[in-house]
Scaffold this motif. Structure first.
Motif, short mmCIF file in Angstrom:
data_model
loop_
_atom_site.label_atom_id
_atom_site.label_comp_id
_atom_site.label_asym_id
_atom_site.label_seq_id
_atom_site.Cartn_x
_atom_site.Cartn_y
_atom_site.Cartn_z
N ALA A 1 -0.99 12.63 -0.03
CA ALA A 1 -2.40 12.99 0.19
C ALA A 1 -3.34 11.97 -0.46
N GLU A 2 -3.02 11.55 -1.68
CA GLU A 2 -3.89 10.63 -2.41
C GLU A 2 -3.70 9.18 -2.00
N ARG A 3 -2.46 8.82 -1.68
CA ARG A 3 -2.10 7.47 -1.22
C ARG A 3 -2.50 6.37 -2.20
N ILE A 4 -2.31 6.61 -3.50
CA ILE A 4 -2.60 5.59 -4.50
C ILE A 4 -1.36 4.70 -4.64
N ALA A 5 -1.50 3.48 -4.20
CA ALA A 5 -0.40 2.51 -4.30
C ALA A 5 -0.41 1.88 -5.69
N PRO A 6 0.72 1.33 -6.11
CA PRO A 6 0.74 0.64 -7.41
C PRO A 6 -0.31 -0.45 -7.48
N ALA A 7 -0.74 -0.75 -8.69
CA ALA A 7 -1.76 -1.77 -8.90
C ALA A 7 -1.24 -3.12 -8.44
N HIS A 8 -2.00 -3.78 -7.63
CA HIS A 8 -1.66 -5.12 -7.14
C HIS A 8 -2.44 -6.13 -7.98
N PRO A 9 -1.79 -7.20 -8.41
CA PRO A 9 -2.48 -8.17 -9.29
C PRO A 9 -3.81 -8.69 -8.73
N GLY A 10 -3.92 -8.83 -7.41
CA GLY A 10 -5.15 -9.37 -6.84
C GLY A 10 -6.05 -8.32 -6.22
N PRO B 1 0.57 6.46 -10.65
CA PRO B 1 0.31 7.73 -11.35
C PRO B 1 1.37 8.79 -11.04
N TYR B 2 2.33 8.44 -10.19
CA TYR B 2 3.31 9.40 -9.72
C TYR B 2 4.67 9.17 -10.39
N PHE B 3 5.07 10.08 -11.24
CA PHE B 3 6.36 9.99 -11.90
C PHE B 3 6.82 11.39 -12.30
N LEU B 4 8.13 11.53 -12.36
CA LEU B 4 8.71 12.83 -12.66
C LEU B 4 10.02 12.62 -13.41
N GLY B 5 10.12 13.23 -14.58
CA GLY B 5 11.32 13.11 -15.38
C GLY B 5 12.41 14.07 -14.91
N LYS B 6 13.65 13.60 -15.00
CA LYS B 6 14.80 14.44 -14.68
C LYS B 6 15.13 15.29 -15.90
N PRO B 7 15.58 16.49 -15.72
CA PRO B 7 15.77 17.15 -14.44
C PRO B 7 14.44 17.71 -13.93
N TYR B 8 14.31 17.75 -12.64
CA TYR B 8 13.12 18.33 -12.03
C TYR B 8 13.56 19.35 -10.99
N THR B 9 12.63 20.21 -10.63
CA THR B 9 12.96 21.25 -9.66
C THR B 9 12.60 20.78 -8.25
N ASP C 1 0.80 -1.23 0.00
CA ASP C 1 0.00 0.00 0.00
C ASP C 1 0.84 1.28 0.00
N VAL C 2 2.14 1.14 -0.18
CA VAL C 2 3.04 2.31 -0.18
C VAL C 2 3.00 2.97 -1.56
N PRO C 3 2.63 4.24 -1.63
CA PRO C 3 2.69 4.94 -2.92
C PRO C 3 4.13 5.00 -3.42
N VAL C 4 4.28 4.81 -4.72
CA VAL C 4 5.59 4.81 -5.36
C VAL C 4 5.68 5.98 -6.33
N VAL C 5 6.75 6.76 -6.20
CA VAL C 5 7.05 7.84 -7.13
C VAL C 5 8.27 7.41 -7.93
N LEU C 6 8.13 7.35 -9.24
CA LEU C 6 9.26 7.01 -10.11
C LEU C 6 9.91 8.29 -10.61
N LEU C 7 11.22 8.34 -10.47
CA LEU C 7 12.02 9.48 -10.92
C LEU C 7 13.03 8.95 -11.91
N SER C 8 13.14 9.59 -13.07
CA SER C 8 14.09 9.08 -14.04
C SER C 8 14.27 10.02 -15.21
N GLY C 9 15.34 9.79 -15.92
CA GLY C 9 15.59 10.51 -17.15
C GLY C 9 15.30 9.64 -18.37
#
Length: 126
Positions: free
Chosen positions: A110-119, A89-97, A67-75
């Motif tokens: 605030a939203e606490r949307i965790a990644p989709a779980h198969p079940g 739904p949480y991702f941010l491309g590098k470079p970011y401020t 249930d942990v929300p995941v933020v992906l950061l990458s270039g």
């Protein structure tokens, strides 16, 4: 890389968050299993275990991390597609401020949307 992890940790700490750093995906999983984080900020391309693989392991083992929300950061060029595969739904491309990462972290907390779980039939519920 470790320098970028330190900078990101400084940004999050300055915003009032407690931070633990795993310098690769395996270390991140070990830290998360010791104490469940409220949010996971993951680089797509980490050594040993990348961010998408780490997120999958968090879901797979059902050790309180699903249930942990995941933020992906990458270039990476296909970050939107990688985030869709992870189910976040949480991702941010590098470079970011500084402001962008703080705003996205606040939104994810605030939203606490965790990644989709198969079940899982619904997302974002703790």
């Amino acid at each position: 890389d470790s320098d970028w992890a330190e900078v990101l940790a400084d940004i999050m700490q300055a915003a009032g968050h407690e931070v633990r750093i795993g310098y690769n995906g395996q270390e991140g999983l070990e830290l998360a299993s010791q104490r469940t984080p409220e949010l996971a900020l993951l680089d797509v391309e980490m050594p040993v275990l990348g961010g998408p693989e780490m997120a999958y392991q968090m879901l797979l083992h059902d050790m309180g991390l699903e249930d942990v929300p995941v933020v992906l950061l990458s270039g990476v060029a296909n970050l939107r597609e990688v985030a869709a595969r992870v189910g976040t739904p949480y991702f941010l491309g590098k470079p970011y401020t500084y402001q962008q990462i703080i705003a996205l972290a606040a939104r994810a907390l605030a939203e606490r949307i965790a990644p989709a779980h198969p079940g899982r039939s619904s997302r974002g519920h703790r």
